[in-house]
Design a protein around this motif. Structure first.
Motif, PDB file in Angstrom:
ATOM      1  N   LEU A 157       0.812  -1.223   0.000  1.00 30.84           N
ATOM      2  CA  LEU A 157       0.000   0.000   0.000  1.00 30.84           C
ATOM      3  C   LEU A 157       0.846   1.275   0.000  1.00 30.84           C
ATOM      4  O   LEU A 157       0.344   2.356   0.282  1.00 30.84           O
ATOM      5  N   GLY A 158       2.122   1.128  -0.300  1.00 34.39           N
ATOM      6  CA  GLY A 158       3.022   2.280  -0.295  1.00 34.39           C
ATOM      7  C   GLY A 158       2.815   3.199  -1.494  1.00 34.39           C
ATOM      8  O   GLY A 158       2.164   2.829  -2.482  1.00 34.39           O
ATOM      9  N   THR A 159       3.378   4.396  -1.383  1.00 30.70           N
ATOM     10  CA  THR A 159       3.224   5.418  -2.421  1.00 30.70           C
ATOM     11  C   THR A 159       4.584   5.954  -2.835  1.00 30.70           C
ATOM     12  O   THR A 159       5.374   6.359  -1.977  1.00 30.70           O
ATOM     13  N   LEU A 160       4.840   5.935  -4.126  1.00 28.48           N
ATOM     14  CA  LEU A 160       6.028   6.610  -4.656  1.00 28.48           C
ATOM     15  C   LEU A 160       5.562   7.870  -5.368  1.00 28.48           C
ATOM     16  O   LEU A 160       4.660   7.806  -6.200  1.00 28.48           O
ATOM     17  N   VAL A 161       6.146   9.010  -4.992  1.00 23.61           N
ATOM     18  CA  VAL A 161       5.820  10.248  -5.682  1.00 23.61           C
ATOM     19  C   VAL A 161       7.017  10.657  -6.524  1.00 23.61           C
ATOM     20  O   VAL A 161       8.114  10.865  -6.012  1.00 23.61           O
ATOM     21  N   SER A 162       6.779  10.758  -7.832  1.00 21.92           N
ATOM     22  CA  SER A 162       7.814  11.178  -8.781  1.00 21.92           C
ATOM     23  C   SER A 162       7.720  12.689  -8.952  1.00 21.92           C
ATOM     24  O   SER A 162       6.679  13.211  -9.365  1.00 21.92           O
ATOM     25  N   ILE A 163       8.808  13.401  -8.591  1.00 26.50           N
ATOM     26  CA  ILE A 163       8.775  14.867  -8.687  1.00 26.50           C
ATOM     27  C   ILE A 163       9.905  15.400  -9.569  1.00 26.50           C
ATOM     28  O   ILE A 163      10.167  16.597  -9.568  1.00 26.50           O
TER      29      ILE A 163
END
Ligand code: ZN
Length: 342
Positions: free
Chosen positions: A258-264
């Motif tokens: 359920l993890g989240t990777l945010v690409s910025i």
């Protein structure tokens, strides 16, 4: 005015410091006398031609600017000459489908100060009056310039996109970068525990001082293995990723279910592979984000004025030495933001 600009693409040697036409404000615009301008990775992409300036060359980089109001367009209200200001660096049209939905950073006519228009590597810069935000008295021009792109992007990624909660764990890539040094502090402000990466041992203490609980030298250690070890094999809830390539690919392995990777960002390369088995079997979220809102910028300025967040400034160069400042960022010698001061 004097400006540091480039007429052809290449490295820092292409930056010229010379006379450049003064900006003239339109009816809804303001000209700001630049007091400080921070460098960003997007500047390097514009310079070397991977992200060619949409309006062509010559071009003046610089998307994070503070200064004093110099000239005011005929229809502008509520601003006074000499007022201390910070420029919100994103431009949007206000009437496309996405602007109407309140998502101005994905406006179909979106643009950045210093990318789609000339920016702040100059004595003067022009911006729409709607982008002008008062700079709190408690903040220096230098401190303010370290905020509107790097810190705002990290804030939006962690608070609005990943919705980081107290007690969660966050992996921040590249503590020495502007977005990395901001993300560590913001994750901590949200009550999360932070693991981060650095490319040299001399940045380890720096990363701890920002609030990182654990620091990994990615050149000598495997950041996925270290993240697993640090989190008792669980993995982290959130990754803030802005490097691309193998770092992006392997960051997915550092996530827990359920993890989240945010690409910025994509500071090394615009490309990255994903092992889809991890995405569907762990119900992962991979989100993209750019910048944030003016309201979020105002919130960050309040946190800064009250000392809960601090701008991380590496060093300031005179505008005339912009080429040296750019080279310092290209060489990744900086710890936090590199500034230009006219
Ligand atoms: Zn729009």
């Amino acid at each position: 005015m004097k400006a540091a600009f480039f007429k052809e693409h290449g490295g820092s040697e292409k930056i010229l410091y010379d006379d450049y036409p003064d900006p003239v404000p339109g009816a809804d615009e303001v000209v700001v006398r630049v007091k400080a301008c921070a460098l960003n990775h997007v500047d390097m992409l514009l310079l070397d031609g991977r992200f060619p300036p949409p309006e062509g060359l010559p071009h003046v980089n610089g998307c994070e600017v503070t200064g004093a109001v110099e000239a005011i367009g005929a229809r502008v209200k509520g601003l006074t000459g000499g007022q201390r200001v910070i420029i919100f660096p994103g431009f949007s049209c206000g009437d496309c489908e996405y602007c109407l939905r309140g998502a101005r950073t994905v406006c179909v006519r979106y643009g950045y100060l210093g990318a789609h228009r000339d920016g702040g590597y100059a004595e003067l810069v022009k911006a729409p009056a709607a982008n002008i935000v008062p700079l709190p008295e408690a903040l220096s021009f230098e401190a303010g310039a370290a905020v509107p792109l790097a810190m705002l992007t990290s804030w939006h990624a962690l608070v609005a996109q990943a919705e980081v909660k107290p007690g969660q764990t966050v992996l921040v890539q590249a503590a020495g970068s502007g977005v990395g040094s901001a993300a560590i502090q913001i994750a901590r402000l949200c009550g999360a525990r932070v693991i981060t990466t650095v490319g040299s041992d001399d940045k380890i203490e720096f990363a701890h001082a920002l609030g990182a609980d654990h620091v990994v030298n990615y050149r000598t250690q495997d950041f996925v293995e270290e993240t697993k070890r640090w989190s008792n094999k669980r993995g982290v809830d959130v990754v803030i990723e802005h490097i691309g390539g193998e770092t992006f690919e392997r960051s997915v392995y550092a996530l827990t279910r359920l993890g989240t990777l945010v690409s910025i960002g994509s500071h090394d390369t615009h490309w990255g592979r994903v092992d889809l088995r991890h995405v569907y079997s762990k119900n992962l979220r991979i989100l993209g984000t750019n910048l944030g809102s003016i309201l979020e910028l105002r919130t960050i300025l309040e946190h800064l004025a009250e000392g809960r967040l601090k701008p991380v400034i590496d060093r300031a160069f005179p505008l005339a030495e912009a080429g040296s400042a750019v080279q310092r960022v290209l060489d990744r010698q900086n710890k936090g933001k590199v500034l230009l001061v006219p």
